[in-house]
Design an enzyme around this catalytic site. Structure first.
Site, PDB file in Angstrom:
ATOM      1  N   LYS A 171     -14.392   9.269  -9.314  1.00  0.00           N
ATOM      2  CA  LYS A 171     -13.282   9.886 -10.063  1.00  0.00           C
ATOM      3  C   LYS A 171     -12.503   8.734 -10.699  1.00  0.00           C
ATOM      4  CE  LYS A 171      -9.306  10.796 -10.131  1.00  0.00           C
ATOM      5  NZ  LYS A 171      -8.411  10.309 -11.212  1.00  0.00           N
ATOM      6  N   GLU A 246      -7.676  -0.285  -1.388  1.00  0.00           N
ATOM      7  CA  GLU A 246      -7.220  -1.523  -2.029  1.00  0.00           C
ATOM      8  C   GLU A 246      -5.969  -1.133  -2.804  1.00  0.00           C
ATOM      9  OE1 GLU A 246      -6.232  -3.824  -4.569  1.00  0.00           O
ATOM     10  OE2 GLU A 246      -8.187  -3.902  -5.563  1.00  0.00           O
ATOM     11  N   CYS A 280      -3.852  -6.336  -9.759  1.00  0.00           N
ATOM     12  CA  CYS A 280      -3.218  -6.221  -8.429  1.00  0.00           C
ATOM     13  C   CYS A 280      -3.061  -7.589  -7.785  1.00  0.00           C
ATOM     14  CB  CYS A 280      -3.964  -5.236  -7.547  1.00  0.00           C
ATOM     15  SG  CYS A 280      -5.711  -5.238  -7.820  1.00  0.00           S
ATOM     16  N   GLU A 377       5.864  -4.818  -7.444  1.00  0.00           N
ATOM     17  CA  GLU A 377       4.894  -5.205  -8.471  1.00  0.00           C
ATOM     18  C   GLU A 377       5.489  -4.910  -9.861  1.00  0.00           C
ATOM     19  OE1 GLU A 377       1.414  -2.835  -7.637  1.00  0.00           O
ATOM     20  OE2 GLU A 377       0.107  -4.535  -7.861  1.00  0.00           O
TER      21      GLU A 377
HETATM   22  P1  ADP Z   1      -1.340   3.707 -11.004  1.00  0.00           P
HETATM   23  O1  ADP Z   1       0.111   3.854 -10.641  1.00  0.00           O
HETATM   24  O2  ADP Z   1      -1.783   2.314 -11.151  1.00  0.00           O
HETATM   25  O3  ADP Z   1      -1.796   4.609 -12.095  1.00  0.00           O
HETATM   26  P2  ADP Z   1      -2.347   5.496  -9.034  1.00  0.00           P
HETATM   27  O4  ADP Z   1      -2.437   5.207  -7.582  1.00  0.00           O
HETATM   28  O5  ADP Z   1      -1.375   6.540  -9.470  1.00  0.00           O
HETATM   29  O6  ADP Z   1      -2.116   4.102  -9.705  1.00  0.00           O
HETATM   30  O7  ADP Z   1      -3.762   5.920  -9.607  1.00  0.00           O
HETATM   31  C1  ADP Z   1      -4.978   5.372  -9.160  1.00  0.00           C
HETATM   32  C2  ADP Z   1      -6.002   6.479  -9.093  1.00  0.00           C
HETATM   33  O8  ADP Z   1      -5.547   7.455  -8.150  1.00  0.00           O
HETATM   34  C3  ADP Z   1      -6.234   7.227 -10.384  1.00  0.00           C
HETATM   35  O9  ADP Z   1      -7.620   7.530 -10.492  1.00  0.00           O
HETATM   36  C4  ADP Z   1      -5.431   8.495 -10.198  1.00  0.00           C
HETATM   37  O10 ADP Z   1      -5.935   9.594 -10.939  1.00  0.00           O
HETATM   38  C5  ADP Z   1      -5.619   8.751  -8.728  1.00  0.00           C
HETATM   39  N1  ADP Z   1      -4.579   9.590  -8.085  1.00  0.00           N
HETATM   40  C6  ADP Z   1      -3.293   9.745  -8.447  1.00  0.00           C
HETATM   41  N2  ADP Z   1      -2.662  10.587  -7.602  1.00  0.00           N
HETATM   42  C7  ADP Z   1      -3.579  10.993  -6.687  1.00  0.00           C
HETATM   43  C8  ADP Z   1      -3.556  11.867  -5.538  1.00  0.00           C
HETATM   44  N3  ADP Z   1      -2.458  12.488  -5.172  1.00  0.00           N
HETATM   45  N4  ADP Z   1      -4.709  12.008  -4.841  1.00  0.00           N
HETATM   46  C9  ADP Z   1      -5.839  11.370  -5.201  1.00  0.00           C
HETATM   47  N5  ADP Z   1      -5.921  10.535  -6.261  1.00  0.00           N
HETATM   48  C10 ADP Z   1      -4.817  10.343  -6.999  1.00  0.00           C
END
Ligand code: ADP
Length: 475
Positions: A171, A246, A280, A377
């Protein structure tokens, strides 16, 4: 506008609703990608499980040959894939080419590691018994990846998972799914069996829940924010699902007065500006020994001011746009907060242009300890500098964070280098090196920067189960 399908069980699936993908350099819509609902994700996991029953039986060498074939496809298409990364992520084209090169190296590293999933024979304690320790694949792996390195961070998970005999459902981030689609095209062209690698996209929390709750999914591997990492940990409690995480970083850079200044300036510069500061392991806090503080600050500022900022497709750019308006606003808020607390703005500080999400390379000096940019960050080409007097004080400042992904130090003393590498609380430590990551060494965080390691031989082990087999024998 081009519409891209998802890759499900060897077929291309294109149905609405579509996820739009923006170019962060222009704000324009680039393309759209199909999405699926939770039920269809469950089907992908079931197909991945069916594929697992066959894939796991192949010799590691054969699985490695498939990984080499994917690497060959990516190499053949490297110019076009690098362009796709720059279009959807914004990073300068040369850095996208670097990301493609590292992706190929990861695939080839794990193609070889596939042959080395060694177990062991353990001497027995009781006559008539023999003990084996056997490594087995886990099953279906669900992966959730971020937008900052859209290709290489997916492959850092996928290559070891497939090498170990697992199957994989990816995903990608909604901002950068085109790199994942390109990866799927390479997997298809390499002739991998249906269902071994699939790409899903849709409502991220729903997909996350399906990965966590579906018993066919045996592990969830995630790269992203600590906030989402915490949600996954909470969600995994019900099914005791193994997680590799990570998460965020907040890397310190320690500059001691026994290093040639230019080495420290260049090392800190690349650690700060690579990937437009959106890595990161990006340097967030630069602590400089007081005796060389002013000299470092002015040399570093001169180099930051000379950085070329613009559309990543324009040749010669060092820094591209930030990923989106939220990223830009966060960086501007960090600058405003630091200045309000008394930091000196040595250069930059403002948005660049009205189109896209560009920011001036920014240096803040004398940043006081409570400032946001010394606690969180920043994820932008914004450098925060503060002084220290003693090595002890430098180590205390470096470790004063809930994060521990990476740390950097510049010193000419071997004795000090060893004291630092033993004291710094980080999974990756660059000593006189601003670009420490490599396929053959483990990568991951301590403290709230995550669980587990990717890359290296540890990267393969993360996708293997360890079994003890006790044999009762009549000898
Ligand atoms: P960033 O703030 O760098 O965008 P995120 O942690 O929000 O980092 O996003 C990293 C990944 O996690 C993306 O693929 C995003 O779609 C996914 N993501 C965001 N929210 C959720 C959630 N509640 N459960 C699972 N995956 C999520």
């Amino acid at each position: 506008m081009k519409t891209h399908p998802l890759y499900l069980n060897g077929d291309w699936f294109a149905a609405s609703p579509f996820q739009q993908v923006n170019n962060p350099a222009t704000g324009e819509i680039l393309a759209q990608v199909a999405t699926i609902d939770r039920q269809r994700v469950a089907q992908a996991l079931a197909d991945a499980h069916a594929a697992f029953l066959r894939w796991r039986k192949l010799p590691g060498k054969t699985r490695g040959e498939f990984l080499h074939a994917i690497a060959d496809e990516i190499e053949t298409r490297s110019a076009e894939i690098a362009r796709t990364i720059t279009l959807e992520n914004g990073k300068p084209l040369a850095q996208s080419q670097g990301e493609v090169g590292m992706t190929v190296d990861h695939l080839r590293w794990f193609a070889e590691e596939a042959r080395r999933a060694y177990g062991r024979i353990v001497p027995h304690q009781v006559d008539g018994k023999r003990h084996l320790v056997v490594k087995s694949p886990l099953g279906v792996v669900g992966a959730i990846t971020p937008w900052n390195f859209p290709l290489v961070l997916a492959v850092r998970k996928m290559a070891p998972a497939l090498a170990a005999g697992n199957t994989f459902v990816l995903k990608p981030a909604e901002q950068t799914p085109l790199s994942a689609v390109a990866l799927a095209e390479c997997v298809a062209a390499a002739g991998l069996p249906n269902g071994v690698f699939q790409v899903v996209l849709g409502d991220a929390p729903e997909i996350g829940r399906e990965f966590l709750e579906n018993p066919l999914c045996r592990k969830v591997t995630f790269t992203g924010s600590t906030e989402v990492g915490r949600l996954l940990i909470a969600g995994a409690a019900a099914t005791v699902k193994p997680l590799s995480l990570e998460l965020g970083g907040h890397a310190p850079v320690l500059v001691f007065d026994d290093i040639e200044l230019h080495r420290a300036v260049e090392g800190a510069l690349i650690a700060k500006t690579r990937n437009t500061g959106q890595s990161c392991i990006a340097a967030n806090r630069i602590y400089v020994q007081r005796s060389i503080y002013d000299e470092f600050a002015s040399a570093f500022t001169a180099r930051m001011q000379a950085m070329k900022v613009g559309d990543g497709l324009t040749p010669g750019m060092d820094i591209g746009p930030l990923i989106d308006d939220a990223g830009l606003q966060k960086a501007l808020a960090h600058i405003e907060d630091a200045v309000a607390r008394g930091a000196r703005l040595l250069c930059g500080g403002k948005r660049l242009g009205a189109q896209g999400y560009f920011i001036e390379p920014t240096v803040l000096a004398d940043v006081p300890p409570g400032a946001l940019c010394l606690r969180e960050e920043t994820f932008a080409p914004v450098a925060a500098i503060a002084p220290f007097d003693t090595e002890e004080e430098a180590i205390a400042q470096a470790n004063d964070s809930s994060y521990g992904l990476s740390a950097y130090a510049f010193t000419g003393s071997l004795d000090r280098a060893f004291r630092l590498l033993e004291s710094l609380e980080a999974g990756t430590i660059g000593i006189n090196d601003g670009v420490p990551s490599t396929s053959n060494c483990p990568f991951g965080g301590v403290k709230q920067s995550g669980w587990g390691r990717e890359l290296g031989s540890e990267g393969l082990d993360a996708f293997l189960e360890t079994k003890h087999v006790s044999l009762g024998l009549q000898l």
